[in-house]
Write a protein that holds these residues in place. Structure first.
Motif, PDB file in Angstrom:
ATOM      1  N   ILE A   1      23.082 -17.836  48.857  1.00 20.06           N
ATOM      2  CA  ILE A   1      21.803 -17.532  48.211  1.00 20.06           C
ATOM      3  C   ILE A   1      21.559 -16.026  48.267  1.00 20.06           C
ATOM      4  CG2 ILE A   1      19.290 -17.762  48.372  1.00 20.06           C
ATOM      5  CD1 ILE A   1      19.736 -20.571  49.519  1.00 20.06           C
ATOM      6  N   VAL A   2      21.327 -15.419  47.097  1.00 18.54           N
ATOM      7  CA  VAL A   2      20.951 -14.002  47.071  1.00 18.54           C
ATOM      8  C   VAL A   2      19.554 -13.808  46.500  1.00 18.54           C
ATOM      9  CG1 VAL A   2      23.305 -13.084  47.064  1.00 18.54           C
ATOM     10  CG2 VAL A   2      22.173 -13.558  44.893  1.00 18.54           C
ATOM     11  N   GLY A   3      19.150 -14.641  45.556  1.00 18.54           N
ATOM     12  CA  GLY A   3      17.825 -14.512  44.956  1.00 18.54           C
ATOM     13  C   GLY A   3      16.943 -15.689  45.328  1.00 18.54           C
ATOM     14  N   LEU A   4      15.703 -15.391  45.714  1.00 21.06           N
ATOM     15  CA  LEU A   4      14.743 -16.411  46.142  1.00 21.06           C
ATOM     16  C   LEU A   4      13.699 -16.653  45.063  1.00 21.06           C
ATOM     17  CD1 LEU A   4      14.253 -15.072  49.788  1.00 21.06           C
ATOM     18  CD2 LEU A   4      15.687 -16.992  49.060  1.00 21.06           C
TER      19      LEU A   4
ATOM     20  N   ILE B   1      17.507  -6.840  43.858  1.00 21.77           N
ATOM     21  CA  ILE B   1      16.450  -7.847  43.928  1.00 21.77           C
ATOM     22  C   ILE B   1      15.121  -7.115  43.785  1.00 21.77           C
ATOM     23  CG2 ILE B   1      15.386  -9.677  45.327  1.00 21.77           C
ATOM     24  CD1 ILE B   1      18.331 -10.267  44.685  1.00 21.77           C
TER      25      ILE B   1
ATOM     26  N   LEU C   1      20.469  -4.877  47.192  1.00 19.96           N
ATOM     27  CA  LEU C   1      20.742  -5.843  48.248  1.00 19.96           C
ATOM     28  C   LEU C   1      21.891  -5.293  49.088  1.00 19.96           C
ATOM     29  CD1 LEU C   1      20.341  -8.650  49.569  1.00 19.96           C
ATOM     30  CD2 LEU C   1      22.008  -9.520  47.925  1.00 19.96           C
TER      31      LEU C   1
ATOM     32  N   LYS D   1      16.920 -19.484  53.067  1.00 21.99           N
ATOM     33  CA  LYS D   1      16.784 -18.041  53.222  1.00 21.99           C
ATOM     34  C   LYS D   1      17.892 -17.323  52.462  1.00 21.99           C
ATOM     35  CE  LYS D   1      17.256 -17.822  57.592  1.00 21.99           C
ATOM     36  NZ  LYS D   1      17.735 -18.743  58.507  1.00 21.99           N
ATOM     37  N   ARG D   2      17.610 -16.061  52.173  1.00 27.49           N
ATOM     38  CA  ARG D   2      18.621 -15.220  51.538  1.00 27.49           C
ATOM     39  C   ARG D   2      19.838 -15.135  52.460  1.00 27.49           C
ATOM     40  NH1 ARG D   2      16.800 -12.095  47.986  1.00 27.49           N
ATOM     41  NH2 ARG D   2      14.956 -11.433  49.135  1.00 27.49           N
TER      42      ARG D   2
ATOM     43  N   THR E   1      24.588  -5.673  51.580  1.00 30.02           N
ATOM     44  CA  THR E   1      25.381  -6.709  52.231  1.00 30.02           C
ATOM     45  C   THR E   1      26.857  -6.362  52.143  1.00 30.02           C
ATOM     46  OG1 THR E   1      25.922  -9.058  52.323  1.00 30.02           O
ATOM     47  CG2 THR E   1      25.487  -8.144  50.146  1.00 30.02           C
TER      48      THR E   1
ATOM     49  N   GLU F   1      11.625 -14.087  42.509  1.00 32.53           N
ATOM     50  CA  GLU F   1      12.243 -12.756  42.477  1.00 32.53           C
ATOM     51  C   GLU F   1      12.945 -12.516  41.138  1.00 32.53           C
ATOM     52  OE1 GLU F   1      13.190 -12.029  47.197  1.00 32.53           O
ATOM     53  OE2 GLU F   1      14.827 -12.799  45.953  1.00 32.53           O
TER      54      GLU F   1
ATOM     55  N   TYR G   1      16.757 -20.620  42.771  1.00 29.55           N
ATOM     56  CA  TYR G   1      17.541 -19.713  43.607  1.00 29.55           C
ATOM     57  C   TYR G   1      18.696 -19.171  42.785  1.00 29.55           C
ATOM     58  CZ  TYR G   1      14.886 -21.759  47.388  1.00 29.55           C
ATOM     59  OH  TYR G   1      13.853 -22.175  48.200  1.00 29.55           O
TER      60      TYR G   1
END
Length: 175
Positions: free
Chosen positions: A84-87, A101, A106, A65-66, A108, A90, A131
């Motif tokens: 992880i920031v990009g899945l 994204i 994003l 997961k992100r 955070t 994406e 990822y």
């Protein structure tokens, strides 16, 4: 008779404790691995010298997961820890020190502002098993923004950082 009962309770308690410790040892060494953090790229979440448990089991059943912190293997066979920031599927771009994204900011507080966007100054499209990973301390992180790491394939991810064991004063679940 009373002495024997106390002795029997002591032995039963001791056996219970040994069984629990054996079970815990089996679970930890069968499904988790220990890793000692080196470097400053994941500060403040993780610091040099921290010892963490890596959950090697859950990603066999669920996808990363992100915002998960993962241990992954680089092309040179060494290991790194990043968030992880990009899945998969994406598009990631870094503009004005912030991560976007698929065109959305994003939100955070876990990742420091980004001075050097690297490869992500232009849109980075992730493949179906790729990822985009970034260190929380972006000024001190070699991550997916740079050619020598780039997009990380699912097969490179060894597991999720799950729990910090040491130092004891900082012991906690990592989320």
């Amino acid at each position: 008779m009373k002495e024997r009962t106390i002795f029997q309770k002591f032995i039963h308690t001791l056996v219970d404790i040994l069984v629990l410790l054996s079970l815990a040892w089996f679970i930890v060494y069968s499904f988790f691995s220990l890793y000692r953090v080196s470097g400053h790229s994941m500060e403040p979440a993780l610091s040099t010298g921290d010892t963490v448990l890596i959950d090697e089991l859950s990603y066999r059943f669920i996808k990363p997961k992100r915002m998960d912190i993962v241990l992954f293997q680089r092309a040179d066979k060494s290991y790194n820890m990043k968030r992880i920031v990009g899945l998969p599927g994406e598009t990631v771009i870094i503009q004005n020190g912030r991560i976007y994204i698929n065109g959305e900011l994003l939100e955070t507080t876990k990742i420091s502002p980004i001075a050097l966007p690297g490869l992500a100054k232009n849109p980075v499209e992730l493949g179906k098993d790729e990822y985009f990973l970034i260190g929380d301390n972006t000024d001190s992180s070699e991550d997916s923004r740079f050619q020598n790491i780039g997009n990380v394939h699912f097969a490179q991810i060894r597991g999720r950082v799950w729990f910090r064991l040491l130092p004891l004063r900082k012991m906690k679940l990592i989320v």
